[in-house]
Write an enzyme that holds these catalytic residues in place. Structure first.
Site, PDB file in Angstrom:
ATOM      1  CE  LYS A 183      -3.468  -2.701   0.440  1.00 17.85           C
ATOM      2  NZ  LYS A 183      -4.839  -3.021   0.589  1.00 17.85           N
TER       3      LYS A 183
HETATM    4  C1  PLP Z   1      -5.604  -4.131   0.983  1.00 15.78           C
HETATM    5  C2  PLP Z   1      -7.063  -4.059   0.925  1.00 15.78           C
HETATM    6  C3  PLP Z   1      -7.863  -4.476   1.993  1.00 15.78           C
HETATM    7  C4  PLP Z   1      -7.400  -5.208   3.210  1.00 15.78           C
HETATM    8  O1  PLP Z   1      -6.219  -4.888   3.750  1.00 15.78           O
HETATM    9  P1  PLP Z   1      -5.357  -5.893   4.636  1.00 15.78           P
HETATM   10  O2  PLP Z   1      -4.603  -4.935   5.475  1.00 15.78           O
HETATM   11  O3  PLP Z   1      -4.491  -6.669   3.706  1.00 15.78           O
HETATM   12  O4  PLP Z   1      -6.256  -6.737   5.446  1.00 15.78           O
HETATM   13  C5  PLP Z   1      -9.234  -4.304   1.887  1.00 15.78           C
HETATM   14  N1  PLP Z   1      -9.793  -3.785   0.797  1.00 15.78           N
HETATM   15  C6  PLP Z   1      -9.065  -3.398  -0.257  1.00 15.78           C
HETATM   16  C7  PLP Z   1      -9.755  -2.830  -1.439  1.00 15.78           C
HETATM   17  C8  PLP Z   1      -7.674  -3.538  -0.238  1.00 15.78           C
HETATM   18  O5  PLP Z   1      -6.952  -3.194  -1.306  1.00 15.78           O
END
Ligand code: PLP
Length: 372
Positions: free
Chosen positions: A181
């Site tokens: 991210k």
């Molecule tokens: C990354 C992501 C999540 C969840 O994040 P995690 O920290 O990996 O649990 C949820 N929704 C979207 C659209 C994402 O890209």
């Protein structure tokens, strides 16, 4: 040359901050979590921020805190990472999918109302790849039918719609900090909201159902261990201080791609609405129907360019097909997009030479893999 799909951007400041925590006596439920939360209330101007150990945990708690449960329906997008629909299933509610807009790749607001029925409790738009969903229209529909709005902002920290930050439109919003991210804590997430009661519920449920005023072994409700540890929070505090620098670096990489890809026939670059300031999460192109995507992916991978088909529609994942009897053809725009997308290497410190190498090879691959 080997170019990974993503790569975190960790400086000496992050390392020093994590080291400092390790040398302290407070590794969990300490001051760094509070500091990390404060960075979010400051960024967004929302009343509360609740740090958790993943974006998925954050979405789950928000669904629970809003009282969504068995027999309820939540309208969401099938073009997303699976967690945005799974969080609804955790509470035995039903994710009701609505097809997407083929430019923004977000839920198509014009199709939402047809999916609303007396069981509908909430709308859960996802800001796909850092492009905010059409929140004004979504909020209007929600108000008309008395529905809650949950923003999955996991891919959109720092994005803006008509000048207003993603994460400020819904009853609650969730951010995520997995290493691919925009900012990372290793694993981690953040829920933001204005309502005191929802915030208190989220705080209690992330910490085994304890109440803020009660004792350590006083559990008021069913809870979880969704706490964010201090090492992760310390990492997050430094990453948040660097947010604008990080977003600018990513915008620069995206601009270089846009420029170099403009002349490649059969490749469509990301489409950004006028009222939107992107927060670039990934860089996803779409290939013309006549280009064999599998062959392009293979060509690039053989030359050290890591790339992925991002995303496979959620309704076509095996257990969703089984549970809800979804089939190919249910959401044609999502499926067409899903068949054509390729995520290219994308991270803060991707160099100009690397971008050029990716584009050169993509150009060759596309010419070679034209099937009609
Ligand atoms: C990354 C992501 C999540 C969840 O994040 P995690 O920290 O990996 O649990 C949820 N929704 C979207 C659209 C994402 O890209």
């Amino acid at each position: 040359m080997h170019i990974p799909l993503s790569s975190p951007d960790i400086t000496d400041h992050e390392i020093a901050a994590v080291n400092q925590v390790l040398q302290s006596s407070s590794l969990a439920l300490g001051p760094k979590m509070d500091e990390f939360e404060a960075a979010f209330t400051a960024l967004l101007g929302r009343k509360h921020a609740v740090a958790v150990n993943s974006g998925t945990s954050g979405l789950h708690l928000l669904i629970r805190a809003l009282g969504i449960g068995e027999g309820d329906e939540v309208i969401t997008t099938p073009f997303s990472f699976i967690a945005s629909a799974n969080c609804i299933l955790y509470e035995r509610a039903r994710p009701v999918f609505v097809d997407i807009d083929s430019d923004t790749l977000n839920i198509d607001p014009g199709l939402i109302e047809a999916a609303v029925n007396p069981r509908t409790k909430a709308l859960l738009p996802v800001h796909a790849f850092g492009h905010p969903a059409e929140m004004e229209q979504i909020r209007t529909i929600a108000h008309r039918h008395g529905l809650a709005v949950i923003e999955d902002a996991c891919e959109a920290i720092g994005a803006r719609l008509q000048g207003r930050p993603a994460g400020t439109f819904g009853d609650g919003a969730v951010f995520a900090f997995y290493p691919n991210k925009q900012i990372t804590t290793g694993e981690g997430g953040m829920i933001v909201m204005d309502d005191d009661g929802i915030a208190a519920l989220c705080r209690s449920m992330r910490n085994q159902g304890r109440s803020e005023e009660g004792g350590w072994l006083d559990h008021r409700r069913l809870g979880y261990n969704y706490r964010l540890d201090e090492m992760s929070a310390a990492l997050g505090v430094v990453q948040m201080a660097r947010l604008q620098e990080i977003l600018a670096k990513r915008a620069r990489v995206a601009e270089m791609y846009n420029l170099l890809l403009a002349d490649i026939d059969g490749v469509k670059v990301p489409q950004i609405s006028d009222s939107v300031e992107m927060s670039w999460f990934v860089y996803v192109i779409r290939l013309d129907r006549r280009i064999d995507r599998g062959a392009v992916l293979e060509y690039l991978q053989k030359r050290g360019v890591q790339c992925k088909p991002y995303f496979t529609p959620i309704h076509l994942q095996p257990f969703y097909r089984e549970l809800f009897e979804h089939a190919e053809g249910d959401f044609p725009v999502t499926e067409a997009v899903g068949r054509s997308v390729v995520a290219l290497p994308f991270f803060n410190n991707l160099k100009k030479e690397q971008i050029e190498y990716v584009v050169e090879n993509l150009d060759k691959a596309v010419k070679k893999c034209r099937c009609g």
